[in-house]
Motif scaffolding. Structure first.
Motif, PDB file in Angstrom:
ATOM      1  N   CYS A  63       0.968  -1.081  -0.172  1.00 58.89           N
ATOM      2  CA  CYS A  63       0.054   0.002   0.148  1.00 58.89           C
ATOM      3  C   CYS A  63       0.810   1.305  -0.074  1.00 58.89           C
ATOM      4  N   ASN A  86      -2.381   0.614  -5.548  1.00 61.30           N
ATOM      5  CA  ASN A  86      -3.064  -0.372  -4.564  1.00 61.30           C
ATOM      6  C   ASN A  86      -3.613   0.071  -3.346  1.00 61.30           C
ATOM      7  N   ARG A  87      -3.511   0.981  -3.061  1.00 57.19           N
ATOM      8  CA  ARG A  87      -4.089   1.810  -1.916  1.00 57.19           C
ATOM      9  C   ARG A  87      -5.807   1.772  -2.334  1.00 57.19           C
ATOM     10  N   VAL A 124      -7.503  -1.531  -2.306  1.00 54.90           N
ATOM     11  CA  VAL A 124      -7.766  -1.711  -0.892  1.00 54.90           C
ATOM     12  C   VAL A 124      -9.008  -0.992  -0.430  1.00 54.90           C
ATOM     13  N   VAL A 177      -6.490   3.996   4.438  1.00 56.46           N
ATOM     14  CA  VAL A 177      -5.457   3.032   4.094  1.00 56.46           C
ATOM     15  C   VAL A 177      -4.193   3.641   3.885  1.00 56.46           C
ATOM     16  N   HIS A 235       0.450   2.243   4.263  1.00 57.37           N
ATOM     17  CA  HIS A 235       1.230   1.242   4.087  1.00 57.37           C
ATOM     18  C   HIS A 235       1.795   0.267   5.483  1.00 57.37           C
TER      19      HIS A 235
END
Length: 283
Positions: free
Chosen positions: A70, A75-76, A79, A94, A96
């Motif tokens: 993340c 990618n964040r 999610v 969100v 990492h």
């Protein structure tokens, strides 16, 4: 306010719901946006997490998710989309797993933070944000000192016939596998990083043998050399470690800190207890 905290690696995701002064912890499979899309993450939440919360009948107000992969903004989003779909109306945050490890180990103080789990990373935390971090290259090119990295070393020793007779016998008895099956799992099947990391347990179970100790020390030293030695802060601040590998081999971690003249800070098996404390203080 009811808060759901998630700390996810590639192998396992630990969840904790803080509600009415109580805590409810649940483990699910790991969530990596490199391997799962939003729909796949949603299925993990629906099938593995939600049944544990169903009886509580609690409305979740905020979700704080700390996860592998993340650091990447795309990618964040993957999610966050899954979490918003599962927890409609809740605030979703969100970030990492670097940040999760940092606040778990340091709270609001400065320090170096390292995570040694299925994968690995390091960073300098200034008490508020990640001020510096070492680039993560993943299990193929990097992840030095991680479970996947150490597990790969175990397989190399086995497949190259480096293990002595004693260790080869123990390996064959434990895993009942062969070269073809190993290569298929590594190169053709899903989630090879988890597969590689599973062989790190062989190291834990055979401590004391010189070959095992060499693998552990060399693998962890690669992490110290490639990552911690690149920060000038490493010689000025305590170095905290989080993750099952760091905790399981904390004696070697301590010895390497002495060798490099680093100050050893906290060594936590999991970040969750630190994250719970951090968010309880913020409420």
């Amino acid at each position: 306010m009811n808060i759901l905290i998630a700390d996810s690696g590639a192998t396992k995701c630990e969840w904790c719901l803080l509600y009415d002064g109580k805590k409810k912890k649940v483990d699910t499979q790991g969530i990596s946006p490199y391997f799962l899309d939003s729909a796949g993450i949603g299925r993990v939440i629906e099938n593995e997490l939600m049944p544990a919360f169903k009886r509580l009948d609690v409305e979740i107000d905020q979700v704080y998710y700390y996860g592998t992969g993340c650091l990447n903004p795309d990618n964040r989003k993957i999610v966050a989309k899954a979490l918003r779909g599962a927890f409609r109306g809740a605030g979703v945050h969100v970030t990492h797993d670097l940040m999760g490890a940092a606040v778990a180990a340091c709270g609001n103080t400065r320090g170096m933070v390292c995570n040694l789990g299925t994968g690995s990373f390091s960073c300098y935390f200034d008490g508020k944000k990640i001020a510096k971090s070492s680039p993560g290259l993943g299990y193929v090119l990097g992840d030095e000192g991680s479970g996947a990295y150490l597990g790969k070393k175990v397989l190399q020793y086995y497949l190259y016939d480096t293990f002595d007779e004693e260790l080869r016998y123990k390996f064959d008895a434990k895993y009942v596998t062969n070269r073809s099956e190993i290569l298929e799992n590594v190169y053709k099947k899903a989630l090879p990083n988890r597969y590689l990391a599973s062989f790190a347990l062989f190291l834990v179970e055979n401590r004391g043998h010189y070959m095992i100790e060499n693998i552990i020390e060399d693998g962890l030293n690669d992490f110290f050399f490639q990552h911690l030695c690149k920060y000038r802060e490493s010689w000025k601040l305590p170095i905290h470690f989080v993750g099952g590998v760091a905790y399981g081999f904390r004696d070697v971690v301590g010895e390497l800190c002495n060798t490099y003249e680093f100050e050893l800070g906290n060594v936590l098996r999991k970040p969750m207890d630190g994250l719970i404390k951090y968010h309880q203080l913020k409420k």
